[in-house]
Design a protein around this motif. Structure first.
Motif, mmCIF file in Angstrom:
data_model
loop_
_atom_site.group_PDB
_atom_site.id
_atom_site.type_symbol
_atom_site.label_atom_id
_atom_site.label_comp_id
_atom_site.label_asym_id
_atom_site.label_seq_id
_atom_site.Cartn_x
_atom_site.Cartn_y
_atom_site.Cartn_z
ATOM 1 N N CYS A 177 2.693 -0.750 -6.265
ATOM 2 C CA CYS A 177 3.540 -1.190 -5.158
ATOM 3 C C CYS A 177 3.166 -2.630 -4.818
ATOM 4 N N ILE A 178 4.045 -3.577 -5.149
ATOM 5 C CA ILE A 178 3.700 -5.000 -5.112
ATOM 6 C C ILE A 178 4.560 -5.721 -4.084
ATOM 7 N N ASP A 179 3.914 -6.224 -3.027
ATOM 8 C CA ASP A 179 4.594 -6.836 -1.893
ATOM 9 C C ASP A 179 4.431 -8.353 -1.952
ATOM 10 N N LYS A 180 5.537 -9.061 -2.159
ATOM 11 C CA LYS A 180 5.478 -10.521 -2.250
ATOM 12 C C LYS A 180 5.191 -11.174 -0.894
ATOM 13 N N THR A 181 5.576 -10.526 0.188
ATOM 14 C CA THR A 181 5.383 -11.113 1.505
ATOM 15 C C THR A 181 3.910 -11.179 1.888
ATOM 16 N N THR A 182 3.197 -10.086 1.683
ATOM 17 C CA THR A 182 1.774 -10.056 2.032
ATOM 18 C C THR A 182 0.877 -10.377 0.845
ATOM 19 N N ARG A 183 1.481 -10.599 -0.326
ATOM 20 C CA ARG A 183 0.727 -10.927 -1.540
ATOM 21 C C ARG A 183 -0.330 -9.858 -1.833
ATOM 22 N N ASP B 136 4.252 4.700 -15.633
ATOM 23 C CA ASP B 136 4.070 4.633 -14.181
ATOM 24 C C ASP B 136 5.031 3.598 -13.596
ATOM 25 N N LYS B 137 5.497 3.878 -12.391
ATOM 26 C CA LYS B 137 6.495 3.017 -11.751
ATOM 27 C C LYS B 137 5.872 1.740 -11.196
ATOM 28 N N VAL B 138 6.645 0.662 -11.235
ATOM 29 C CA VAL B 138 6.262 -0.620 -10.641
ATOM 30 C C VAL B 138 7.398 -1.036 -9.692
ATOM 31 N N VAL B 139 7.051 -1.285 -8.435
ATOM 32 C CA VAL B 139 8.032 -1.732 -7.449
ATOM 33 C C VAL B 139 7.595 -3.111 -6.949
ATOM 34 N N VAL B 140 8.443 -4.116 -7.150
ATOM 35 C CA VAL B 140 8.162 -5.478 -6.691
ATOM 36 C C VAL B 140 9.210 -5.815 -5.632
ATOM 37 N N TYR B 141 8.751 -6.170 -4.446
ATOM 38 C CA TYR B 141 9.691 -6.412 -3.332
ATOM 39 C C TYR B 141 9.118 -7.448 -2.384
ATOM 40 N N ARG B 142 9.940 -7.877 -1.432
ATOM 41 C CA ARG B 142 9.481 -8.774 -0.375
ATOM 42 C C ARG B 142 9.997 -8.292 0.964
ATOM 43 N N ARG C 177 10.062 -11.231 -11.157
ATOM 44 C CA ARG C 177 11.267 -10.449 -10.893
ATOM 45 C C ARG C 177 11.002 -9.361 -9.857
ATOM 46 N N GLU C 178 12.009 -9.105 -9.042
ATOM 47 C CA GLU C 178 11.922 -8.053 -8.041
ATOM 48 C C GLU C 178 12.762 -6.865 -8.473
ATOM 49 N N GLY C 179 12.336 -5.666 -8.071
ATOM 50 C CA GLY C 179 13.071 -4.462 -8.421
ATOM 51 C C GLY C 179 12.139 -3.330 -8.776
ATOM 52 N N VAL C 180 12.698 -2.320 -9.422
ATOM 53 C CA VAL C 180 11.933 -1.141 -9.835
ATOM 54 C C VAL C 180 11.834 -1.130 -11.355
ATOM 55 N N PHE C 181 10.628 -1.021 -11.870
ATOM 56 C CA PHE C 181 10.378 -1.068 -13.309
ATOM 57 C C PHE C 181 9.402 0.060 -13.675
ATOM 58 N N ASP C 182 9.079 0.125 -14.967
ATOM 59 C CA ASP C 182 8.045 1.033 -15.457
ATOM 60 C C ASP C 182 7.055 0.249 -16.297
ATOM 61 N N ASP D 232 7.000 -0.073 0.691
ATOM 62 C CA ASP D 232 8.421 0.122 0.440
ATOM 63 C C ASP D 232 8.674 1.617 0.214
ATOM 64 N N PRO D 233 9.789 2.161 0.732
ATOM 65 C CA PRO D 233 10.080 3.596 0.544
ATOM 66 C C PRO D 233 10.071 4.030 -0.919
ATOM 67 N N ARG D 234 10.380 3.113 -1.829
ATOM 68 C CA ARG D 234 10.401 3.458 -3.253
ATOM 69 C C ARG D 234 9.001 3.684 -3.810
ATOM 70 N N CYS D 235 7.979 3.336 -3.020
ATOM 71 C CA CYS D 235 6.586 3.495 -3.460
ATOM 72 C C CYS D 235 5.992 4.840 -3.056
ATOM 73 N N LEU D 236 6.740 5.640 -2.311
ATOM 74 C CA LEU D 236 6.141 6.794 -1.641
ATOM 75 C C LEU D 236 6.121 8.068 -2.469
ATOM 76 N N THR D 237 6.669 8.025 -3.657
ATOM 77 C CA THR D 237 6.619 9.214 -4.523
ATOM 78 C C THR D 237 6.117 8.825 -5.912
#
Length: 242
Positions: A132-138, A236-242, A164-169, A122-127
């Motif tokens: 970086c947590i992808d629900k689609t590919t687990r 540290d950032k946590v990004v959960v997406y699908r 939950r999906e979104g951007v967290f810390d 996800d673009p939010r994971c690139l900085t």
């Protein structure tokens, strides 16, 4: 990828033992059927074996492409049920029996039931420093400034308790955490949203994707999450997406 053995419609197996690189193949044996795959092997052939074992309900994890303890135990169970020696190694006799009971697995069965390669980040994971947590590919990728440091398989919350999906810390780390709400261990817990955390799961390690969490991100590889826990910092950032 297929291997044709006598009486099979699939391509013929070469004559050397499967390794961790390239295609698996049978090894000569003077005491019994040739062994095609055994614990420690990694290949597309192992992935197909795991997909076929799932079809007959002997394996509920993956496919991952790596012949691990869960795969070995599944093969033992399959062998024992059919009166074959319970070696846990996939020999030509075991493979032939499994071929007759299953259909050729498609892409979904080979990759989209868990254990598949990580997709584009996800673009939010690139900085910065990101879980970086992808629900689609687990998958969970630990990334720093757009570079992947490590990747591991994960599972998520069950239907009634979704992750939950979104951007967290990461706001709290607890190495030996115990959930008082569910009376269960949550080792290497890294909390990011209320009571939801990334943590090691004994249940995931034992049952694979047959189960689910109460919303947390479960990791099954204890060595991997131990190393990850040592690197991740509060904030540290946590990004959960699908």
């Amino acid at each position: 990828m297929h291997i044709e053995l006598p009486g099979s419609k699939t391509p013929s197996a070469p004559s050397s033992k499967a390794g961790s690189h390239g295609e698996p193949s049978a090894s000569p044996s003077t005491t019994g059927p040739a062994v095609l795959w055994s614990r420690g092997d990694s290949s597309d052939g192992v992935r197909e074996l795991q997909a076929r074992l799932r079809q007959v309900d002997w394996l509920f994890d993956g496919p991952t492409g790596t012949y691990d303890d869960l795969t070995e135990n599944a093969v033992k169970g399959f062998q024992g049920k059919r009166g074959l020696p319970k070696t846990g190694r996939t020999d030509t006799v075991t493979w032939q029996r499994l071929l007759k009971m299953t259909h050729e697995p498609g892409t979904w069965e080979l990759y989209l039931m868990g254990g598949q390669p990580a997709g584009p980040a996800d673009p939010r994971c690139l900085t910065g420093r990101v879980l970086c947590i992808d629900k689609t590919t687990r998958t969970l990728r630990w990334m720093i400034d757009g570079q992947t440091v490590s990747t591991m398989s994960v599972r998520f919350g069950a239907t009634g308790t979704p992750t939950r999906e979104g951007v967290f810390d990461v706001y709290w780390k607890s190495r030996h955490h115990w959930s008082t709400l569910y009376d269960s261990p949550m080792p290497y817990a890294m909390f990011f949203s209320g009571g939801q955390a990334v943590h090691y799961s004994y249940d995931f390690a034992a049952r694979g994707y047959a189960g689910g969490s109460h919303g947390c991100v479960n990791v099954r590889d204890e060595a991997a999450i131990s190393d990850l826990y040592g690197q991740v910092r509060n904030g540290d950032k946590v990004v959960v997406y699908r």
